[in-house]
Write a protein that holds these residues in place. Structure first.
Motif, PDB file in Angstrom:
ATOM      1  N   GLN A 200       0.846  -1.187   0.000  1.00 34.86           N
ATOM      2  CA  GLN A 200       0.000   0.000   0.000  1.00 34.86           C
ATOM      3  C   GLN A 200       0.891   1.250   0.000  1.00 34.86           C
ATOM      4  O   GLN A 200       2.019   1.208   0.508  1.00 34.86           O
ATOM      5  CB  GLN A 200      -0.918  -0.001   1.230  1.00 34.86           C
ATOM      6  CG  GLN A 200      -1.755  -1.265   1.363  1.00 34.86           C
ATOM      7  CD  GLN A 200      -2.604  -1.564   0.126  1.00 34.86           C
ATOM      8  OE1 GLN A 200      -3.109  -0.650  -0.549  1.00 34.86           O
ATOM      9  NE2 GLN A 200      -2.731  -2.855  -0.200  1.00 34.86           N
ATOM     10  N   PRO A 201       0.406   2.369  -0.536  1.00 36.09           N
ATOM     11  CA  PRO A 201       1.201   3.606  -0.527  1.00 36.09           C
ATOM     12  C   PRO A 201       1.652   3.938   0.905  1.00 36.09           C
ATOM     13  O   PRO A 201       0.868   3.791   1.853  1.00 36.09           O
ATOM     14  CB  PRO A 201       0.223   4.654  -1.054  1.00 36.09           C
ATOM     15  CG  PRO A 201      -0.830   3.889  -1.805  1.00 36.09           C
ATOM     16  CD  PRO A 201      -0.924   2.545  -1.110  1.00 36.09           C
ATOM     17  N   GLY A 202       2.937   4.228   1.044  1.00 32.09           N
ATOM     18  CA  GLY A 202       3.433   4.645   2.363  1.00 32.09           C
ATOM     19  C   GLY A 202       3.701   3.484   3.304  1.00 32.09           C
ATOM     20  O   GLY A 202       4.040   3.680   4.473  1.00 32.09           O
ATOM     21  N   GLN A 203       3.560   2.261   2.806  1.00 32.48           N
ATOM     22  CA  GLN A 203       3.779   1.081   3.656  1.00 32.48           C
ATOM     23  C   GLN A 203       5.268   0.971   3.991  1.00 32.48           C
ATOM     24  O   GLN A 203       6.121   1.166   3.120  1.00 32.48           O
ATOM     25  CB  GLN A 203       3.307  -0.158   2.901  1.00 32.48           C
ATOM     26  CG  GLN A 203       3.266  -1.461   3.664  1.00 32.48           C
ATOM     27  CD  GLN A 203       2.692  -2.562   2.796  1.00 32.48           C
ATOM     28  OE1 GLN A 203       1.514  -2.522   2.437  1.00 32.48           O
ATOM     29  NE2 GLN A 203       3.523  -3.523   2.382  1.00 32.48           N
ATOM     30  N   ALA A 204       5.598   0.666   5.234  1.00 30.35           N
ATOM     31  CA  ALA A 204       7.002   0.648   5.676  1.00 30.35           C
ATOM     32  C   ALA A 204       7.802  -0.471   5.023  1.00 30.35           C
ATOM     33  O   ALA A 204       8.924  -0.263   4.556  1.00 30.35           O
ATOM     34  CB  ALA A 204       7.055   0.518   7.195  1.00 30.35           C
ATOM     35  N   HIS A 205       7.199  -1.668   4.963  1.00 27.93           N
ATOM     36  CA  HIS A 205       7.948  -2.825   4.485  1.00 27.93           C
ATOM     37  C   HIS A 205       7.199  -3.504   3.333  1.00 27.93           C
ATOM     38  O   HIS A 205       5.994  -3.658   3.389  1.00 27.93           O
ATOM     39  CB  HIS A 205       8.143  -3.822   5.630  1.00 27.93           C
ATOM     40  CG  HIS A 205       8.763  -3.218   6.851  1.00 27.93           C
ATOM     41  ND1 HIS A 205      10.089  -2.853   6.914  1.00 27.93           N
ATOM     42  CD2 HIS A 205       8.216  -2.891   8.056  1.00 27.93           C
ATOM     43  CE1 HIS A 205      10.355  -2.343   8.108  1.00 27.93           C
ATOM     44  NE2 HIS A 205       9.223  -2.341   8.816  1.00 27.93           N
ATOM     45  N   SER A 206       7.925  -3.961   2.321  1.00 27.61           N
ATOM     46  CA  SER A 206       7.295  -4.577   1.150  1.00 27.61           C
ATOM     47  C   SER A 206       6.979  -6.054   1.364  1.00 27.61           C
ATOM     48  O   SER A 206       7.708  -6.753   2.078  1.00 27.61           O
ATOM     49  CB  SER A 206       8.211  -4.475  -0.076  1.00 27.61           C
ATOM     50  OG  SER A 206       7.625  -5.228  -1.150  1.00 27.61           O
ATOM     51  N   TYR A 207       5.912  -6.504   0.719  1.00 28.92           N
ATOM     52  CA  TYR A 207       5.540  -7.928   0.777  1.00 28.92           C
ATOM     53  C   TYR A 207       6.075  -8.685  -0.434  1.00 28.92           C
ATOM     54  O   TYR A 207       5.632  -9.802  -0.729  1.00 28.92           O
ATOM     55  CB  TYR A 207       4.025  -8.055   0.852  1.00 28.92           C
ATOM     56  CG  TYR A 207       3.415  -7.540   2.133  1.00 28.92           C
ATOM     57  CD1 TYR A 207       2.331  -6.666   2.118  1.00 28.92           C
ATOM     58  CD2 TYR A 207       3.926  -7.920   3.375  1.00 28.92           C
ATOM     59  CE1 TYR A 207       1.765  -6.192   3.307  1.00 28.92           C
ATOM     60  CE2 TYR A 207       3.394  -7.442   4.566  1.00 28.92           C
ATOM     61  CZ  TYR A 207       2.317  -6.580   4.512  1.00 28.92           C
ATOM     62  OH  TYR A 207       1.775  -6.102   5.694  1.00 28.92           O
ATOM     63  N   LYS A 208       7.072  -8.096  -1.122  1.00 27.26           N
ATOM     64  CA  LYS A 208       7.614  -8.727  -2.331  1.00 27.26           C
ATOM     65  C   LYS A 208       8.037 -10.170  -2.070  1.00 27.26           C
ATOM     66  O   LYS A 208       7.786 -11.066  -2.878  1.00 27.26           O
ATOM     67  CB  LYS A 208       8.799  -7.919  -2.849  1.00 27.26           C
ATOM     68  CG  LYS A 208       9.463  -8.514  -4.084  1.00 27.26           C
ATOM     69  CD  LYS A 208      10.552  -7.596  -4.631  1.00 27.26           C
ATOM     70  CE  LYS A 208      11.204  -8.204  -5.882  1.00 27.26           C
ATOM     71  NZ  LYS A 208      12.260  -7.249  -6.444  1.00 27.26           N
ATOM     72  N   PHE A 209       8.653 -10.376  -0.906  1.00 29.37           N
ATOM     73  CA  PHE A 209       9.114 -11.739  -0.588  1.00 29.37           C
ATOM     74  C   PHE A 209       8.265 -12.368   0.512  1.00 29.37           C
ATOM     75  O   PHE A 209       8.745 -13.164   1.326  1.00 29.37           O
ATOM     76  CB  PHE A 209      10.602 -11.720  -0.224  1.00 29.37           C
ATOM     77  CG  PHE A 209      11.472 -11.334  -1.394  1.00 29.37           C
ATOM     78  CD1 PHE A 209      12.085 -10.099  -1.441  1.00 29.37           C
ATOM     79  CD2 PHE A 209      11.633 -12.204  -2.473  1.00 29.37           C
ATOM     80  CE1 PHE A 209      12.867  -9.725  -2.535  1.00 29.37           C
ATOM     81  CE2 PHE A 209      12.408 -11.844  -3.566  1.00 29.37           C
ATOM     82  CZ  PHE A 209      13.024 -10.609  -3.615  1.00 29.37           C
TER      83      PHE A 209
ATOM     84  N   VAL B 285      -2.612 -15.690   1.991  1.00 27.27           N
ATOM     85  CA  VAL B 285      -1.333 -15.061   1.687  1.00 27.27           C
ATOM     86  C   VAL B 285      -0.767 -15.696   0.426  1.00 27.27           C
ATOM     87  O   VAL B 285      -0.890 -16.905   0.222  1.00 27.27           O
ATOM     88  CB  VAL B 285      -0.326 -15.191   2.858  1.00 27.27           C
ATOM     89  CG1 VAL B 285      -0.832 -14.471   4.094  1.00 27.27           C
ATOM     90  CG2 VAL B 285       0.004 -16.643   3.172  1.00 27.27           C
ATOM     91  N   GLY B 286      -0.138 -14.875  -0.412  1.00 28.67           N
ATOM     92  CA  GLY B 286       0.452 -15.378  -1.649  1.00 28.67           C
ATOM     93  C   GLY B 286       1.888 -15.817  -1.471  1.00 28.67           C
ATOM     94  O   GLY B 286       2.566 -16.157  -2.424  1.00 28.67           O
ATOM     95  N   ASP B 287       2.348 -15.854  -0.202  1.00 31.09           N
ATOM     96  CA  ASP B 287       3.751 -16.159   0.101  1.00 31.09           C
ATOM     97  C   ASP B 287       4.205 -17.434  -0.604  1.00 31.09           C
ATOM     98  O   ASP B 287       3.489 -18.436  -0.597  1.00 31.09           O
ATOM     99  CB  ASP B 287       3.953 -16.356   1.617  1.00 31.09           C
ATOM    100  CG  ASP B 287       3.656 -15.095   2.429  1.00 31.09           C
ATOM    101  OD1 ASP B 287       4.110 -15.016   3.588  1.00 31.09           O
ATOM    102  OD2 ASP B 287       2.940 -14.207   1.903  1.00 31.09           O
ATOM    103  N   GLY B 288       5.430 -17.396  -1.167  1.00 23.95           N
ATOM    104  CA  GLY B 288       5.978 -18.588  -1.807  1.00 23.95           C
ATOM    105  C   GLY B 288       7.261 -18.258  -2.529  1.00 23.95           C
ATOM    106  O   GLY B 288       7.930 -17.270  -2.211  1.00 23.95           O
ATOM    107  N   SER B 289       7.604 -19.074  -3.514  1.00 26.93           N
ATOM    108  CA  SER B 289       8.873 -18.879  -4.228  1.00 26.93           C
ATOM    109  C   SER B 289       8.702 -19.177  -5.713  1.00 26.93           C
ATOM    110  O   SER B 289       7.763 -19.858  -6.112  1.00 26.93           O
ATOM    111  CB  SER B 289       9.939 -19.819  -3.643  1.00 26.93           C
ATOM    112  OG  SER B 289       9.634 -21.178  -3.971  1.00 26.93           O
TER     113      SER B 289
END
Ligand code: LRH
Ligand code: MN
Length: 430
Positions: A134-143, A180-184
């Motif tokens: 989200q805009p202004g979010q502290a940490h990314s969920y990229k990984f 959650v879309g978490d994965g690799s």
């Protein structure tokens, strides 16, 4: 906007179809009577059937390639709810809406609750979102989020889920859905055990914030956005984690989150047997998580899922109280028409499953009479229950033919000026 569907419009449209419906209904009543089934008992149960509409399904959906918005799209959660009220006014089986945060987040949730009450709707399970930044979010969920290797990211995701619970309390919801879309994307990129241990550790902190009269729905998915491994990939991982967390945690089945040809109805039977069936995100698919309209591709599978659900009622399965929700993306149809059609198609699978002669089925199964057992299901499935669905809608003040009535109202044209288009095509979910 439901005033566009004044009492008269629905009554006028129904008047054209009522005689034909009465004939069809009487004919079906006679057919069912031969099978020892009281049509009125079935219609009564059909009227009690309810499925929640996804707020995010009221706008035109898209793919990574493009999204082609239609006229008079809902521009905010208030307009999304107005469209949900239109759906329920016509099909009379969608009294609740499942919101998604932060897509539906507004500053004044009390105002949103009041708006929803005034529309005669309620809120179903709330959905958290730690699969987008989200805009202004502290940490990314990229990984990843709940399983991310970074404690700061995990804590941010946990905090968001706990916030969703607080927002849901204001809206009168009683469940949190965690997908959650978490994965690799590469073999070796992620440690399978460590990542699930981090997921569980995070999920426990969310679980501890779940009120006693709430439930936590864990949603598994085989792939996408990760394309090599997904932390919450299948029903096995899901139910093991739900058991690990505790009684308030259950496993939600999104029909599109399985490999083609997986026996989803047996997964449902397993989750019921182990008292861990949270409920469903109904949709249909041919290849991946296509999020197509429920009952549009594999209607027999949807019927077989309801055969397990009705059988659970029939044998008084303990802790059996599944939540029914739609979760679809409407890329080429009017979302309101697709959601009305899909709600009625899920209701159709339920009603057909009520027609299964369960005593006969039990006997054929015990006698290993495979053919007659299979035919016992087919007799129910091959019954056209359309008159029951239409009669249930009419008796509940809805439309005998929801699509025709919606089109007769010219809803989108009437709203076009009130909802000027945001303009241009874009990609992704609304
Ligand atoms: C993930 C999913 C999940 C929602 C999202 C909109 O594919 O099914 O239930 O959060 O779609
Ligand atoms: Mn889903």
């Amino acid at each position: 906007m439901t005033e566009i569907f004044g009492e008269n419009l629905i009554a006028d449209q129904n008047a054209k179809l009522a005689d034909r419906l009465a004939q069809d209904y009487e004919h079906l009543a006679g057919q069912l009577q031969h099978r020892g089934i009281d049509v009125e008992e079935i219609t009564h149960k059909a009227r009690a059937f309810a499925i929640a509409v996804p707020s995010w399904g009221t706008g035109t959906g898209g793919t990574r390639f493009a999204r082609f918005p239609g006229p008079a799209e809902p521009r905010n959660v208030f307009e999304k709810l107005e469209d949900c009220a239109v759906i329920n006014k016509l099909v009379r089986c969608t009294p609740s809406v499942s919101p998604h945060f932060p897509w539906d987040k507004v500053d004044d949730l009390d105002e949103l609750k009041e708006h929803t009450d005034n529309l005669g709707l309620a809120f179903d399970a709330v959905n958290s979102n730690t699969f987008q930044d989200q805009p202004g979010q502290a940490h990314s969920y990229k990984f990843g989020s709940l399983s991310n290797t970074s404690q700061a990211v995990r804590e941010q995701a946990i905090e968001h889920n706990i916030e969703c619970i607080e927002w849901g309390k204001i809206l009168g919801s009683n469940a949190l859905t965690v997908w959650v879309g978490d994965g690799s994307n590469f073999p070796g990129q992620q440690h399978f055990v460590h990542s699930l241990e981090r997921y569980l550790d995070s999920a426990r902190k969310i679980y501890d914030a779940i009120p006693d009269d709430w439930q936590m729905f864990i949603e598994h998915k085989m792939f996408e956005p990760a394309f090599y491994s997904t932390v919450m990939q299948d029903w096995g991982t899901n139910v093991l984690c739900a058991m690990e967390l505790g009684p308030k945690a259950k496993s939600l089945v999104d029909l599109g989150h399985h490999a083609p040809n997986v026996n989803i109805e047996m997964i449902v039977a397993r989750l019921i047997q182990f008292r861990k069936l949270a409920g469903f995100h109904f949709n249909d698919s041919k290849y991946g998580d296509d999020d197509l309209d429920s009952g549009s591709i594999n209607t027999y599978q949807q019927f077989l899922v309801f055969n397990e659900l009705v059988d659970a009622e029939y044998r008084n399965a303990p802790d059996f109280d599944p939540a029914y929700m739609l979760d679809q993306s409407h890329n080429v149809t009017d979302p309101i028409e697709s959601l009305m059609n899909s709600a009625a198609e899920v209701q159709r699978s339920f009603v057909k499953a009520l027609l299964v002669d369960r005593e006969a089925l039990d006997e054929y199964q015990d006698a290993n009479d495979a053919l007659m057992a299979a035919n016992t299901l087919k007799i129910a499935y091959n019954t056209d229950v359309s008159p029951i669905l239409a009669m249930a809608r009419m008796r509940s003040g809805g439309a005998i033919d929801p699509i025709a009535t919606f089109r007769a109202a010219d809803y989108r044209q009437q709203l076009a000026s009130a909802r000027p288009a945001a303009g241009g095509s874009s990609s992704g979910i609304v």
